[in-house]
Design a protein around this motif. Structure first.
Motif, PDB file in Angstrom:
ATOM      1  N   ARG A 184      -9.058  -7.704   4.249  1.00  0.00           N
ATOM      2  CA  ARG A 184      -7.654  -7.971   4.572  1.00  0.00           C
ATOM      3  C   ARG A 184      -7.102  -8.958   3.553  1.00  0.00           C
ATOM      4  N   THR A 185      -6.471  -8.400   2.531  1.00  0.00           N
ATOM      5  CA  THR A 185      -5.934  -9.195   1.426  1.00  0.00           C
ATOM      6  C   THR A 185      -4.421  -9.052   1.390  1.00  0.00           C
ATOM      7  N   VAL A 186      -3.737 -10.197   1.337  1.00  0.00           N
ATOM      8  CA  VAL A 186      -2.277 -10.232   1.355  1.00  0.00           C
ATOM      9  C   VAL A 186      -1.775 -10.860   0.054  1.00  0.00           C
ATOM     10  N   PHE A 187      -0.860 -10.181  -0.622  1.00  0.00           N
ATOM     11  CA  PHE A 187      -0.150 -10.795  -1.737  1.00  0.00           C
ATOM     12  C   PHE A 187       1.022 -11.565  -1.164  1.00  0.00           C
ATOM     13  N   HIS A 188       0.815 -12.884  -0.995  1.00  0.00           N
ATOM     14  CA  HIS A 188       1.868 -13.763  -0.476  1.00  0.00           C
ATOM     15  C   HIS A 188       3.023 -13.809  -1.468  1.00  0.00           C
ATOM     16  N   CYS A 189       4.254 -13.770  -0.924  1.00  0.00           N
ATOM     17  CA  CYS A 189       5.459 -13.832  -1.756  1.00  0.00           C
ATOM     18  C   CYS A 189       5.301 -12.895  -2.952  1.00  0.00           C
ATOM     19  N   PHE A 190       5.106 -11.624  -2.670  1.00  0.00           N
ATOM     20  CA  PHE A 190       4.820 -10.649  -3.718  1.00  0.00           C
ATOM     21  C   PHE A 190       5.830 -10.792  -4.851  1.00  0.00           C
ATOM     22  N   SER A 191       5.308 -10.830  -6.092  1.00  0.00           N
ATOM     23  CA  SER A 191       6.173 -11.111  -7.240  1.00  0.00           C
ATOM     24  C   SER A 191       6.089 -10.053  -8.325  1.00  0.00           C
ATOM     25  N   GLY A 192       5.399  -8.959  -8.050  1.00  0.00           N
ATOM     26  CA  GLY A 192       5.231  -7.928  -9.062  1.00  0.00           C
ATOM     27  C   GLY A 192       6.345  -6.897  -9.050  1.00  0.00           C
ATOM     28  N   ASP A 193       6.068  -5.764  -9.698  1.00  0.00           N
ATOM     29  CA  ASP A 193       7.030  -4.676  -9.766  1.00  0.00           C
ATOM     30  C   ASP A 193       6.503  -3.475  -8.995  1.00  0.00           C
ATOM     31  N   ALA A 194       7.183  -2.340  -9.134  1.00  0.00           N
ATOM     32  CA  ALA A 194       6.780  -1.153  -8.378  1.00  0.00           C
ATOM     33  C   ALA A 194       5.386  -0.680  -8.765  1.00  0.00           C
ATOM     34  N   GLU A 195       5.071  -0.738 -10.057  1.00  0.00           N
ATOM     35  CA  GLU A 195       3.745  -0.296 -10.499  1.00  0.00           C
ATOM     36  C   GLU A 195       2.652  -1.147  -9.869  1.00  0.00           C
ATOM     37  N   MET A 196       2.861  -2.461  -9.863  1.00  0.00           N
ATOM     38  CA  MET A 196       1.853  -3.330  -9.259  1.00  0.00           C
ATOM     39  C   MET A 196       1.775  -3.115  -7.756  1.00  0.00           C
ATOM     40  N   ALA A 197       2.915  -2.893  -7.114  1.00  0.00           N
ATOM     41  CA  ALA A 197       2.905  -2.633  -5.677  1.00  0.00           C
ATOM     42  C   ALA A 197       2.058  -1.410  -5.361  1.00  0.00           C
ATOM     43  N   ARG A 198       2.189  -0.376  -6.163  1.00  0.00           N
ATOM     44  CA  ARG A 198       1.375   0.828  -5.948  1.00  0.00           C
ATOM     45  C   ARG A 198      -0.109   0.507  -6.120  1.00  0.00           C
ATOM     46  N   GLU A 199      -0.437  -0.227  -7.183  1.00  0.00           N
ATOM     47  CA  GLU A 199      -1.844  -0.568  -7.426  1.00  0.00           C
ATOM     48  C   GLU A 199      -2.419  -1.400  -6.283  1.00  0.00           C
ATOM     49  N   ALA A 200      -1.661  -2.402  -5.848  1.00  0.00           N
ATOM     50  CA  ALA A 200      -2.163  -3.300  -4.804  1.00  0.00           C
ATOM     51  C   ALA A 200      -2.348  -2.566  -3.483  1.00  0.00           C
ATOM     52  N   THR A 201      -1.387  -1.736  -3.116  1.00  0.00           N
ATOM     53  CA  THR A 201      -1.517  -1.034  -1.833  1.00  0.00           C
ATOM     54  C   THR A 201      -2.585   0.051  -1.905  1.00  0.00           C
ATOM     55  N   GLU A 202      -2.804   0.632  -3.078  1.00  0.00           N
ATOM     56  CA  GLU A 202      -3.900   1.586  -3.223  1.00  0.00           C
ATOM     57  C   GLU A 202      -5.249   0.912  -3.027  1.00  0.00           C
ATOM     58  N   LYS A 203      -5.323  -0.387  -3.312  1.00  0.00           N
ATOM     59  CA  LYS A 203      -6.546  -1.162  -3.071  1.00  0.00           C
ATOM     60  C   LYS A 203      -6.659  -1.582  -1.609  1.00  0.00           C
ATOM     61  N   GLY A 204      -5.667  -1.250  -0.798  1.00  0.00           N
ATOM     62  CA  GLY A 204      -5.694  -1.602   0.617  1.00  0.00           C
ATOM     63  C   GLY A 204      -5.072  -2.936   0.942  1.00  0.00           C
ATOM     64  N   CYS A 205      -4.313  -3.526   0.005  1.00  0.00           N
ATOM     65  CA  CYS A 205      -3.701  -4.827   0.232  1.00  0.00           C
ATOM     66  C   CYS A 205      -2.378  -4.690   0.970  1.00  0.00           C
ATOM     67  N   TRP A 206      -1.964  -5.787   1.599  1.00  0.00           N
ATOM     68  CA  TRP A 206      -0.641  -5.909   2.194  1.00  0.00           C
ATOM     69  C   TRP A 206       0.235  -6.720   1.247  1.00  0.00           C
TER      70      TRP A 206
END
Length: 299
Positions: free
Chosen positions: A191-213
């Motif tokens: 259970r990994t959370v990117f607090h105050c997410f600061s990336g872009d759409a590409e990073m959002a896709r990568e992070a959520t594909e890894k199972g992150c919130w």
């Protein structure tokens, strides 16, 4: 619902700088949410504004507008101890404990980083501690000389989240590739959370594909933050969390004024409009996801 006696932790309360800030009054309360959500990242140990609010007062204001609980996050040993005390004092609070990436080089220079991480390890065994955070990498405030300590601290915190079976809150500033690389090397906690997410759409896709919130704060409302709105648009709704990072990042149109958990409804309503989502359904999903990450607040 108030805590036992409305107790206020006494260990550590600091004050945010007011230099150059014009309006230091707390904004009026927004319209309450009909379906409660949670502020999954705030710093109630940092006093702000003209009015000093106790822990119970902050939580009462939040509860009155549909914020059922908060995760009190930390960045050093005093604030980590305060977070645990706050979670003991009021069932609406869960604690996250950690050494902030910008503090890791400071502890390392003193020869105290290993000792500090050992204290985080000890605190993380408390049943009201549900996350290691905030940890991660920050290449905006810390130069090249401090990066080895940040990376070592981050990897140690990843190991602690796994050891204790709790979530991890990532602070990522100007270090997107390096953060993702560290997660690949060490293996992200379940259970990994990117607090105050600061990336872009590409990073959002990568992070959520890894199972992150991905946790979105008030800066998603800023005119200059189109990258965050692009990221929000591609994030599966069940991977969206919401936070204030209070007392920072007060949402538009209240930028510069003190932020607090009771202002979460402003960000949630903005997210619902951006996604074209039904507000109540979005709130129910965010609340369910928050409990999935951190567990029940009253337990």
């Amino acid at each position: 619902m108030t805590g036992e006696g409305g107790a206020q932790p006494k260990t550590y309360v600091t004050e945010r700088s007011k230099d150059g800030r014009k309006n230091l009054s707390y904004p009026p309360a927004p319209e309450p949410l009909q379906v409660p959500v949670y502020d999954n990242h705030c710093h109630l140990d940092i006093a702000d504004g003209e009015e000093t609010l106790s822990l119970a007062e902050q939580l009462d204001r939040a509860e009155a507008v549909g914020i059922a609980g908060v995760v009190q996050s930390s960045g050093d040993i005093p604030s980590s101890r305060w977070a645990v005390e706050a979670a003991e004092a009021d069932p609406r609070v869960l604690a996250a404990v950690a050494i902030h990436p910008n503090d890791a080089p400071i502890y390392a220079e003193r020869g105290q980083l290993d000792e500090a991480i050992a204290v985080v390890d000890e605190l993380a065994a408390h049943p009201r501690v549900r996350a290691i955070g905030e940890t991660g990498l920050d290449f905006f405030r810390t130069g090249e000389e401090g990066r080895p300590a940040q990376i070592a601290s981050f990897e140690a915190h990843i190991a602690l989240a796994k050891k204790h079976g709790v979530a991890m809150q990532i602070h990522d500033r100007d270090a997107h590739r390096e953060v993702l690389g560290a997660l690949d090397r060490a293996g992200a906690p379940e259970r990994t959370v990117f607090h105050c997410f600061s990336g872009d759409a590409e990073m959002a896709r990568e992070a959520t594909e890894k199972g992150c919130w991905l946790s979105f704060a008030g800066n998603v409302t800023f005119r200059s933050a189109q990258n965050l709105r692009d990221a929000l648009a591609v994030t599966p709704v069940e991977r969206i969390l919401v936070e204030t990072d209070a007392p920072f990042l007060t949402p538009t149109p209240l930028r510069g004024r003190p932020n607090a958990p009771y202002l979460v409804p402003l960000t949630v309503r903005f997210i619902a409009r951006e996604l074209g989502a039904d507000l109540d359904e979005l709130c129910a999903t965010i609340a369910r996801s928050t409990r999935e990450v951190y567990g029940d607040f009253g337990a």
